[in-house]
Design an enzyme around this catalytic site. Structure first.
Site, mmCIF file in Angstrom:
data_model
loop_
_atom_site.group_PDB
_atom_site.id
_atom_site.type_symbol
_atom_site.label_atom_id
_atom_site.label_comp_id
_atom_site.label_asym_id
_atom_site.label_seq_id
_atom_site.Cartn_x
_atom_site.Cartn_y
_atom_site.Cartn_z
ATOM 1 N N ARG A 638 0.833 -1.203 0.000
ATOM 2 C CA ARG A 638 0.000 0.000 0.000
ATOM 3 C C ARG A 638 0.868 1.254 0.000
ATOM 4 O O ARG A 638 1.843 1.368 0.744
ATOM 5 C CB ARG A 638 -0.901 -0.003 1.227
ATOM 6 C CG ARG A 638 -1.765 1.235 1.353
ATOM 7 C CD ARG A 638 -2.529 1.206 2.655
ATOM 8 N NE ARG A 638 -3.164 2.485 2.935
ATOM 9 C CZ ARG A 638 -3.430 2.926 4.155
ATOM 10 N NH1 ARG A 638 -3.109 2.194 5.201
ATOM 11 N NH2 ARG A 638 -4.003 4.085 4.338
ATOM 12 N N LYS A 643 1.838 11.367 -3.320
ATOM 13 C CA LYS A 643 2.718 12.405 -3.866
ATOM 14 C C LYS A 643 4.177 12.148 -3.493
ATOM 15 O O LYS A 643 5.070 12.213 -4.335
ATOM 16 C CB LYS A 643 2.273 13.788 -3.372
ATOM 17 C CG LYS A 643 3.030 14.946 -4.009
ATOM 18 C CD LYS A 643 2.504 16.297 -3.522
ATOM 19 C CE LYS A 643 1.100 16.565 -4.002
ATOM 20 N NZ LYS A 643 0.647 17.944 -3.657
ATOM 21 N N THR A 644 4.421 11.863 -2.224
ATOM 22 C CA THR A 644 5.799 11.647 -1.797
ATOM 23 C C THR A 644 6.320 10.299 -2.290
ATOM 24 O O THR A 644 7.519 10.150 -2.540
ATOM 25 C CB THR A 644 5.928 11.746 -0.270
ATOM 26 O OG1 THR A 644 5.079 10.792 0.355
ATOM 27 C CG2 THR A 644 5.571 13.139 0.207
ATOM 28 N N GLN A 648 9.728 9.589 -4.379
ATOM 29 C CA GLN A 648 10.744 8.616 -4.010
ATOM 30 C C GLN A 648 11.232 7.840 -5.224
ATOM 31 O O GLN A 648 12.431 7.650 -5.416
ATOM 32 C CB GLN A 648 10.168 7.630 -2.980
ATOM 33 C CG GLN A 648 9.990 8.199 -1.599
ATOM 34 C CD GLN A 648 11.278 8.162 -0.794
ATOM 35 O OE1 GLN A 648 12.303 8.668 -1.220
ATOM 36 N NE2 GLN A 648 11.232 7.558 0.359
ATOM 37 N N GLY A 714 12.021 3.820 -0.308
ATOM 38 C CA GLY A 714 13.076 4.815 -0.468
ATOM 39 C C GLY A 714 14.213 4.352 -1.343
ATOM 40 O O GLY A 714 14.933 5.170 -1.914
ATOM 41 N N GLU A 715 14.393 3.026 -1.467
ATOM 42 C CA GLU A 715 15.569 2.528 -2.181
ATOM 43 C C GLU A 715 15.260 1.703 -3.423
ATOM 44 O O GLU A 715 16.092 1.599 -4.324
ATOM 45 C CB GLU A 715 16.432 1.717 -1.204
ATOM 46 C CG GLU A 715 17.191 2.641 -0.272
ATOM 47 C CD GLU A 715 17.582 2.007 1.048
ATOM 48 O OE1 GLU A 715 18.775 1.779 1.247
ATOM 49 O OE2 GLU A 715 16.695 1.766 1.871
#
Length: 751
Positions: A638, A643-644, A648, A714-715
């Protein structure tokens, strides 16, 4: 396609960043922007050699320079306790495990040899030029081949086996009917270059009480290391970091400058600010180590893999051991094969200790594996995407446990549709746009779903507002926003009435902001403390004769709607948070949840997957690669904040393009110092390098992983993209470049 690409159950709301206004107006204060009364400024002197020792140190002229308060060297620096990393016990991390200015030995170029402290930055910087250092130098070891006698084969890294063996690879390779690809892929040193350089302010408020403002990804880790280094109670150290201007991993471990700053403040008796110059970021805060990958793949004529071997080598330093796990995290995870082997080799050089850099291991590992998969596809004359689908694995290929949920097939299908992959012409150099060569490449992305430990405090006020706290971080990735959304959802309070506080070691324990763990880990703590809040409210209601919930059993009461508790067995009975607190004459109800270690052994395994489709265009007369289009599709469970989350993946793709085409830290072979030590010489993508990037998300919530159903992202965006670019370059030119970055000189013969 079985799963819609963008569904309401996967992709959440897309609110503006809660910290956005503060950042664009300049009101958000970063670590070294604080100005305590009477603070001094520090500037470093870095070693001019990379292997040897200091034979003499003359700081007399610097000490007499205007405004200078102290010059710290190995001759006068306080002797501290060496605090070993203790991450497994919620302690700090270090990759360079050595107290700064400990002795005269020089182990790498750009090492701290002195720190000048003065009234102003300009005075400190000038005085640093007056420190005279003489050395006895030895030839430096800078490459894999320079110090073969130091090579070791680590068996374990962070609890995971590096030496993997499933089936019999040698036996499979003896089958002459198989198609075999055996190649070596190389990645260079890359250096983190966040907009915000590392920096620290140290204030000794008493003989044993220390406050630090530090640009860090882990305030609790800094607190632990500094307390043990100076021999004071952990609670006597407070670390503050409300905002981080990017990190990529270089602010996760505790580096020498943090200890040096506290040293200088102790010696001078005044607050000291030390903001690293950009050149120090190239030698004093880690880097992505160079890696070399020997990859062997063998497949039957139908494309099914029969053998996979991945031998990785990376360099570390003489003052710290850092292993960049690659094979087990990629070749051991993505594709089904009856025989898989992975091995790791570690060698030492006179270059500073490496450290985590966005998707450490997976980033380089996917470059090597996915490049080899592309070569195998051409050798078999099978479409590169089809080859990946043929070798799809529903469970972990080595551990043979099922994945919690996996929708990589949907990512392949949807990405191919959006990109137009069906129109690809298979032969290299077969697609053109006028005089430009056009290439299309594809690569799989992957990253584990990490879960660490976190605590949290929450307070629900009678006026409907709430405050939630955790000593976690926002690296600029949108954590403030995501945690606010999760708090709103878990507590049942509108997001605009939630204040989430982070970046202070006085708050409940928060993990390092690394390993894409923050949302998943801290979110669990938020849900845990919300449960305590609701239980406390329920207790008040049960004891209140005026409450519709009076006399009910606690396990029959739950949040039935935002701002309301109700009976699970009788929907007609409910009570609002506000009414419960009003009748109890309470201004608030609060609760705290303590950190607990997540289970190490689970019936299912957790991993995120994705795919990148990439288009490049190249003028054969001036062979500069232009990435013109990328479609990235991710399966991360999920999506909390749409937006963020999109940002990322965009950021990961841009970083991967930089890895493929530009980024490389070069060292002088004579003195071992970084030659590329500023943003003019160290190239990263700029606006002109990036055209169209389209991120999408597929899948479903992963509620087996956490109550939000979300895995970190993030990665994962940086994994696989370098291979997708390299594969597209081959498709465009017919030339395979196996050592990154793919600079124009490596394509000069394609015309």
């Amino acid at each position: 396609m079985s799963t819609p690409a963008v569904s309401e159950k996967v992709v959440g709301a897309a609110p503006d960043r809660v910290d956005g206004h503060l950042k664009v107006t300049g009101a958000a204060k970063y670590a070294v922007e604080f100005n305590p009364p009477g603070y001094l400024q520090a500037y470093p002197v870095l070693s001019a050699i990379s292997n040897g020792k200091i034979t003499s140190m003359d700081a007399a002229a610097a000490e007499k320079a205007p405004g200078v308060r102290a010059v710290l060297t190995h001759l006068n620096a306080p002797k501290l306790t060496e605090p070993k990393a203790d991450f497994e016990h919620l302690g700090g991390m270090r990759t360079e495990e050595r107290i700064p200015l400990k002795d005269e030995v020089i182990s790498y170029g750009g090492e701290y040899v002195a720190l000048v402290v003065a009234d102003t930055f300009e005075q400190a910087r000038y005085a640093a030029t007056l420190v005279k250092v003489s050395y006895e130098s030895q030839p430096p070891a800078l490459n894999f081949s320079d110090a073969p006698e130091t090579a070791t084969k680590p068996k374990v890294n962070k609890g995971e086996k590096q030496d993997i063996k499933k089936g019999d690879v040698d036996k499979a390779l003896a089958d002459s009917s198989l198609t075999v690809v055996k190649q070596t892929y190389v990645t260079p040193v890359e250096t983190h270059n966040p907009m915000e350089n590392s920096g620290t302010i140290a204030i000794w408020e008493a003989g044993d009480r220390l406050t630090l403002y530090d640009a860090t990804q882990y305030v609790k880790g800094v607190q632990d290391i500094l307390a043990r280094a100076f021999g004071i109670p952990r609670e006597n150290v407070r670390v503050i970091c409300p905002y981080v201007g990017g990190a990529f991993g270089c602010k996760g471990a505790v580096w020498m400058h943090v200890i040096l700053t506290a040293m200088a403040a102790k010696v001078t008796g005044q607050p000291v600010k030390f903001s690293l110059p950009r050149k120090a970021m190239f030698s004093c805060t880690g880097h992505r180590p160079p890696t070399r990958h020997d990859i062997t793949l063998a497949a039957s004529k139908d494309g099914k893999l029969q053998a996979m071997r991945h031998i990785t080598e990376n360099t570390t330093s003489y003052v710290g051991e850092y292993i960049e796990s690659c094979g087990p995290l990629t070749t051991g995870v993505i594709y089904a094969s009856p025989s898989i082997e992975c091995e790791h080799i570690l060698t030492k050089t006179n270059i500073a200790t490496p450290t985590f850099m966005r998707a450490p291991g997976e980033c380089e590992g996917t470059y090597a594996l996915e490049s080899a998969m592309d070569e195998l596809a051409y050798a078999l004359q099978i479409d590169p995407l089809k080859l990946r689908e043929i070798n799809y694995s529903d469970s972990h290929p080595v551990k043979e446990k099922p994945w919690s949920v996996k929708h990589l097939r949907d990512a392949y299908d949807f990405g191919a549709e959006k990109f137009g992959w069906a129109s690809r012409k298979p032969q290299p150099r077969s697609m053109k746009d006028g005089g430009l060569l056009v290439g299309w490449g594809v690569a799989t992305a992957t990253y584990p779903a990490h879960k660490m430990s976190a605590g949290a405090y929450a307070r629900l006020n009678a006026d409907g507002t709430a405050k939630v706290q955790c000593a976690t971080h926002d690296l600029g990735t949108g954590a403030y926003t995501a945690f606010t959304q999760i708090s709103s959802e878990a507590l049942g309070v509108p997001p605009e009435k939630v204040v989430f506080e982070l970046g202070d070691s006085n708050l409940p324990y928060g993990p390092v902001a690394g390993g894409s763990n923050s949302t998943g880990t801290v979110g669990i703590a938020i849900y845990g403390v919300a449960k305590i809040i609701h239980e406390n409210l329920a207790a008040l209601a049960i004891a209140d004769k005026q409450s519709p919930l009076f006399g009910l059993k606690a396990d029959d009461i739950a949040m039935t709607a935002p701002g309301k508790l109700g009976s699970k067995s009788d929907s007609s009975k409910s009570d609002s948070f506000a009414d419960i607190l009003r009748r109890a004459n309470k201004e608030y109800v609060d609760g705290t949840v303590q950190p607990t270690q997540p289970p190490k052994d689970t019936p299912v395994l957790f991993q995120s997957f994705g795919v990148h489709f990439c288009e490049v265009k190249i003028d054969p007369q001036l062979p500069r690669v232009q990435v013109t289009r990328v479609v990235s599709v991710m399966d991360c469970g999920r999506v909390i904040s749409a937006k963020t989350a999109r940002s990322q993946i965009l950021g990961g793709v841009v970083m991967g393009v930089g890895m493929a085409l530009e980024e490389e830290t070069v060292y002088d072979p004579v003195n071992g110092l970084p030659v590329t030590r500023n943003l003019a010489d160290y190239h990263v993508p700029v606006n002109a390098d990036i055209i169209s990037i389209e991120p999408y998300f597929v899948g479903e919530p992963d509620y087996a992983f956490n109550p939000m159903g979300s895995r970190g992202m993030g990665e994962i965006g940086v994994t696989g993209i370098a291979a997708a670019v390299a594969n597209a370059v081959y498709h465009a030119t017919g030339k395979r470049v196996r050592d990154l970055p793919i600079t124009p000189d490596k394509l000069m013969d394609i015309g």
